[in-house]
Motif scaffolding. Structure first.
Motif, PDB file in Angstrom:
ATOM      1  N   SER A 147      45.373  44.863  32.555  1.00  0.00           N
ATOM      2  CA  SER A 147      43.613  45.618  31.863  1.00  0.00           C
ATOM      3  C   SER A 147      42.960  45.024  33.054  1.00  0.00           C
ATOM      4  CB  SER A 147      43.888  45.846  30.576  1.00  0.00           C
ATOM      5  OG  SER A 147      43.307  44.010  30.671  1.00  0.00           O
ATOM      6  N   ASN A 172      45.245  55.253  36.647  1.00  0.00           N
ATOM      7  CA  ASN A 172      43.932  53.939  36.536  1.00  0.00           C
ATOM      8  C   ASN A 172      42.740  54.700  37.012  1.00  0.00           C
ATOM      9  OD1 ASN A 172      42.771  52.267  38.127  1.00  0.00           O
ATOM     10  ND2 ASN A 172      44.814  52.034  38.466  1.00  0.00           N
ATOM     11  N   ASN A 225      38.362  52.833  36.622  1.00  0.00           N
ATOM     12  CA  ASN A 225      37.263  52.378  36.258  1.00  0.00           C
ATOM     13  C   ASN A 225      36.403  52.072  37.222  1.00  0.00           C
ATOM     14  OD1 ASN A 225      37.350  51.119  38.905  1.00  0.00           O
ATOM     15  ND2 ASN A 225      38.834  50.975  39.825  1.00  0.00           N
ATOM     16  N   TYR A 244      37.951  50.119  32.109  1.00  0.00           N
ATOM     17  CA  TYR A 244      39.390  49.925  32.610  1.00  0.00           C
ATOM     18  C   TYR A 244      40.291  51.179  31.718  1.00  0.00           C
ATOM     19  CZ  TYR A 244      43.138  49.520  35.274  1.00  0.00           C
ATOM     20  OH  TYR A 244      44.685  49.345  35.696  1.00  0.00           O
ATOM     21  N   GLN A 245      40.904  51.943  32.454  1.00  0.00           N
ATOM     22  CA  GLN A 245      42.075  52.219  31.683  1.00  0.00           C
ATOM     23  C   GLN A 245      42.853  52.452  32.631  1.00  0.00           C
ATOM     24  OE1 GLN A 245      40.923  56.007  28.915  1.00  0.00           O
ATOM     25  NE2 GLN A 245      43.290  56.350  28.997  1.00  0.00           N
ATOM     26  N   ARG A 256      50.491  50.686  28.109  1.00  0.00           N
ATOM     27  CA  ARG A 256      48.956  51.468  28.274  1.00  0.00           C
ATOM     28  C   ARG A 256      47.840  50.156  28.473  1.00  0.00           C
ATOM     29  NH1 ARG A 256      48.383  57.291  27.524  1.00  0.00           N
ATOM     30  NH2 ARG A 256      49.870  58.088  26.947  1.00  0.00           N
ATOM     31  N   ASN A 257      46.960  50.463  28.567  1.00  0.00           N
ATOM     32  CA  ASN A 257      45.939  49.185  29.139  1.00  0.00           C
ATOM     33  C   ASN A 257      44.616  49.961  28.817  1.00  0.00           C
ATOM     34  OD1 ASN A 257      47.665  46.725  29.168  1.00  0.00           O
ATOM     35  ND2 ASN A 257      48.402  48.331  30.794  1.00  0.00           N
ATOM     36  N   TRP A 258      43.549  48.744  28.112  1.00  0.00           N
ATOM     37  CA  TRP A 258      42.068  49.716  28.164  1.00  0.00           C
ATOM     38  C   TRP A 258      41.412  48.088  28.795  1.00  0.00           C
ATOM     39  CZ3 TRP A 258      45.178  50.376  24.815  1.00  0.00           C
ATOM     40  CH2 TRP A 258      46.065  51.989  24.945  1.00  0.00           C
ATOM     41  N   GLN A 259      39.845  48.209  29.493  1.00  0.00           N
ATOM     42  CA  GLN A 259      39.079  46.466  28.557  1.00  0.00           C
ATOM     43  C   GLN A 259      37.850  47.703  28.976  1.00  0.00           C
ATOM     44  OE1 GLN A 259      37.737  42.859  31.585  1.00  0.00           O
ATOM     45  NE2 GLN A 259      40.029  43.574  31.332  1.00  0.00           N
ATOM     46  N   SER A 263      45.624  46.660  24.724  1.00  0.00           N
ATOM     47  CA  SER A 263      47.027  47.063  25.219  1.00  0.00           C
ATOM     48  C   SER A 263      47.820  47.577  24.560  1.00  0.00           C
ATOM     49  CB  SER A 263      47.868  46.095  26.067  1.00  0.00           C
ATOM     50  OG  SER A 263      48.670  45.156  25.248  1.00  0.00           O
TER      51      SER A 263
END
Length: 823
Positions: free
Chosen positions: A196, A260, A262, A279-280, A315-318, A342
């Motif tokens: 992420s 992704n 960002n 970020y995704q 799937r990741n997010w930050q 995530s």
């Protein structure tokens, strides 16, 4: 406990005494100006650093609008370095005498070199061998845009990532830090955090096999410090980028996608610096898993073969944000909040998840499973930091950090299995559902002081306290022949207190030395509530470090170093709860697992700008690893256990950015490693391993840059396993446009489709099912991806006066800039 208190008191006394000593320094003043070589005009806001012959920082300043600077330092030999965006660095050797020293103007040239029609503005080497670490400047790589941190760290020389997400450096497990602070993660949790993290937010990786006493002693192989980019531009600045791609695999019949987006935004003035980033990402990867156990039952071959195709989607997010407040010239207060999360889904169907048991040529049992594994993770990390500069002339300061880390992880594992025995026509259904809830909370506080003592030496001293708490509850429900309900509850608490002293000095123009001592007191309590079992441990350890450097000439340098480190078991390795990898394979932790201790010494030599050689030896006692076992029903269990000691002898040779032509540079690193592991009540597990990393960088016309990198590692022994060889290759293309504001990237990852983890299990020779002839685990990753990225940078390109010296690593304030994880 008493020894820890004494060490802590001593550290605080030295800090106080050192500050008083620094205030009495007899320093000289150095004044000068910086000019544009072409026009003769002044260059305002230029960063000026005064460095000792060993490249450590003595003092720093920023020029005023007329290009004038003023520095203070003790008399001696120094190097003045001037840095400014758009200009080549300028150097001058000076002999500082008592009193006022007026230096001739430093003339700087614009940093634009025409090579066959190509404009070259990137001068930083991709890989740098420094006296105490290897630095990989990720921001210079064509792979940075469009990749995440996990993709990039796999490309670092000597770094490998195992099937559980653990990161090793030259065969030894390391701790991953971010902007000078521990990430508090390992395994799958660390893997999720790195996924992420956008690659465009990373400046460099620092690979430190011999960290100084200032760093935590955790990590047998040392520390990998991920340094994120820092904003040094005034006004409003930012960037936004996207990266998309995919690949079709005929073996699985799936098109695997990756995408992704960002963005980052910062606003900086003379008094404050505020930043935010997001970020995704979505990432598909299938895993073909094969566990093959061959045994003998009363002289007849018996085989248990488990084959599964796991279809994964990550799937990741930050989101992270923070602020630095420059209260005045000597005080800075900052905070940062980082919130990664995530959701990972791994599934398989009956046609692609089959386990068979065969005696001779007869199939005794066949099991087909449909599985659904879901993992959700939410983290919240916060940091509050304060820095006070006691004396700019002697670079004396204290930094205080307070951190909080929280991770809530939920895992659901749904398995539906259909079993048919030999001679039967009916399938026997069974189900297993596992619901696991795991929470981790960590609080820490530390203070670090550094300053000049005795007119020539640098002192580092500090103390740290950290409290960790984990709480895991797992519910398991089974139907079918072995129907049951069970609840497992495990709680763990750990306190670590630490204090350290470190002293560095230069003896003449050729010799440098640094020595330090770190003491850590650990108190832990594991409560296996559901089993009525408790484990307590309390211990105090000293960790010395020593370093000696000798530079007989400008093109030749030698270094000798020693360090002692500890590897504490991860929280998951202590957790006795069953964690299923597939329907018939799972791992279990051990609350009584003991820490491992390692001692390592190395001798290195550097030749010119491009070549280095290093030899090292390490001894580790109390090693722990997963021990494979076969259960009576054919399931495979991997249980964490201490197994013995291990010796490693290594020889490393590096070539750094060697110019092969005006348009081509070559980087190469190779290590020969002999490993000998003595396992209790068993024969040694020995191996010789050769690992190589290479990268070719092509500088082409019209601001095109192409990179081709590759990695190879021959078979390697580790614990109860023998790892098979690994190799990989990647291609990256980068094009800069519109005065470096628009960046286009094209990448092909895993060109050879060779990504895999294959290993032989050596941990057992006989079981209730028979004598084991061989046990092999194979995992093939469908990770080849072709992707294209576009990044737009906007804002003002003008430096303002910074609190510390520009991009000089030794002067970077820990926690003061843009970063993640409370950094």
């Amino acid at each position: 406990m008493r020894r820890f208190r004494l060490l802590l008191i001593a550290a605080m006394l030295v800090i106080g005494g050192a500050n008083a000593s620094a205030a009495r320094q007899n320093v000289s003043e150095i004044k000068g100006t910086v000019l544009d070589k072409a026009t003769g005009g002044p260059l305002g806001w230029t960063t000026v650093a005064l460095m000792r012959p060993d490249s450590t920082l003595a003092a720093g300043a920023t020029c005023d609008d007329k290009g004038a600077y003023s520095l203070q330092a003790a008399p001696g030999e120094y190097i003045i370095k001037a840095s400014l965006i758009g200009y080549k660095d300028s150097y001058k050797n000076v002999n500082v005498v008592t009193g006022l020293n007026e230096i001739e103007p430093l003339n700087m040239s614009e940093d634009t070199q025409m090579i066959a029609g190509a404009t070259v503005t990137e001068r930083v080497k991709l890989v740098e061998m420094k006296i105490d670490k290897l630095v990989m400047n990720v921001s210079q790589s064509a792979f940075a845009q469009g990749s995440n941190a996990l993709d990039l760290i796999k490309k670092a020389p000597g770094v490998t990532i195992d099937k559980d997400g653990n990161i090793t450096l030259n065969g030894k497990k390391v701790q991953v830090w971010i902007d000078g602070r521990p990430s508090y993660l390992d395994g799958k949790g660390l893997e999720a955090l790195l996924r992420s993290t956008s690659g465009s937010s990373i400046d460099k990786f620092e690979l430190m096999e011999h960290p100084s006493a200032k760093y935590d002693a955790e990590g047998q192989g040392g520390i990998i410090n991920i340094k994120t980019k820092r904003n040094a531009l005034s006004g409003l600045n930012g960037e936004i980028g996207t990266d998309d791609g995919g690949m079709y695999f005929g073996e699985t019949g799936r098109f695997l996608m990756r995408e992704n987006v960002n963005g980052s935004l910062s606003y900086r003035t003379a008094k404050t610096n505020t930043f935010v980033s997001a970020y995704q990402g979505i990432y598909d990867m299938d895993i073909d898993m094969n566990i093959d156990n061959k045994l003998t039952q009363d002289g007849v071959p018996f085989r248990i073969l488990a084959q599964s195709l796991q279809k994964d989607r990550y799937r990741n997010w930050q989101v992270r944000f923070g602020n630095d407040w420059f209260i005045d010239k000597k005080n800075t207060l900052g905070f940062i909040v980082n919130m990664p999360s995530s959701r990972n889904i791994m599934k398989s169907d009956r046609d692609h998840n089959v386990t068979t048991q065969t005696l001779g040529d007869k199939e005794l049992e066949r099991a087909e499973s449909a599985t659904w594994n879901e993992d959700k993770s939410r983290q919240t990390n916060g940091n509050l930091n304060f820095t006070h500069i006691f004396n700019e002339a002697t670079n004396s300061e204290i930094t205080v950090n307070m951190d909080y880390y929280h991770n809530a992880d939920w895992t659901g594992n749904d398995q539906k299995t259909f079993t048919r025995n030999m001679g039967a026509s009916d399938w026997i259904p069974s189900t297993r559902y596992i619901d696991s809830d795991n929470k981790v909370n960590i609080w820490s506080a530390k203070a670090d002081y550094e300053g000049t003592v005795f007119n020539f030496a640098r002192l580092e001293a500090g103390a740290k306290w950290a409290l960790s708490k984990t709480d895991n509850t797992t519910l398991r429900t089974e139907t079918g022949p072995s129907a049951s309900d069970a609840e497992t509850r495990f709680k763990y608490r750990e306190n670590i207190g630490a204090a350290y002293l470190s002293l560095a000095a230069q003896f003449g123009p050729k010799w440098t030395a640094k020595a330090g001592l770190r003491g850590e007191y650990t108190n832990s309590f594991g409560d296996w509530i559901s089993a009525g079992d408790e484990s307590r441990r309390s211990y105090f350890d000293l960790f010395p470090t020593a370093f000696v450097g000798f530079n007989p000439s400008a093109s030749l340098r030698f270094a000798l170093s020693y360090t002692r480190r500890i590897q504490r078991p991860s929280y998951m390795a202590l957790n006795p709860v069953e964690n299923y990898i597939d329907a018939h394979t799972y791992n279990v932790g051990d609350p009584d697992l003991r820490p491992a201790y390692s001692d390592k010494a190395s001798l290195s030599a550097g030749f010119g700008q491009h070549f280095s050689l290093a030899a090292s030896f390490s001894h580790t006692g109390g090693m722990f690893s997963q021990l494979p076992e076969l259960k009576e029903n054919g399931d495979q269990l991997l249980i964490w256990t201490n197994y013995g000691r291990q010796n490693m002898t290594a020889l490393t040779f590096n070539v750094t950015e060697l110019p092969m032509a005006k348009w081509l540079a070559w980087t190469f690193s190779t290590t020969g490693l002999y490993s000998s592991a003595k396992i209790a009540d068993r024969e040694s597990n020995d191996s010789f391993t050769l690992s190589c990393y290479t990268c070719f960088t092509f500088i082409l016309p019209k601001d095109w840059k192409v990179q081709l990198d590759g990695f190879y590692r021959s078979p390697m022994a580790y614990g109860y396993f023998k790892l098979h060889d690994l190799y990989s290759m990647n291609i990256g293309v980068k094009k800069t446009m519109l005065d470096n504001r628009l960046v286009l990237t094209l990448n092909l990852d895993d060109v050879l489709r060779s990504s895999c983890t294959n290993l032989d299990c050596l941990g057992f020779t006989s079981t209730v099912l028979g004598d084991v002839n061989s046990s092999v685990i194979r995992q093939k990753y469908y990770s080849q991806i072709a992707h294209i990225g576009l990044t737009w940078r906007f804002g003002k390109a003008q430096r303002i006066r910074a609190r510390k010296v520009g991009s000089i690593d030794e002067a970077s304030r820990i926690g003061g800039g843009k970063g993640l994880g409370g950094k």
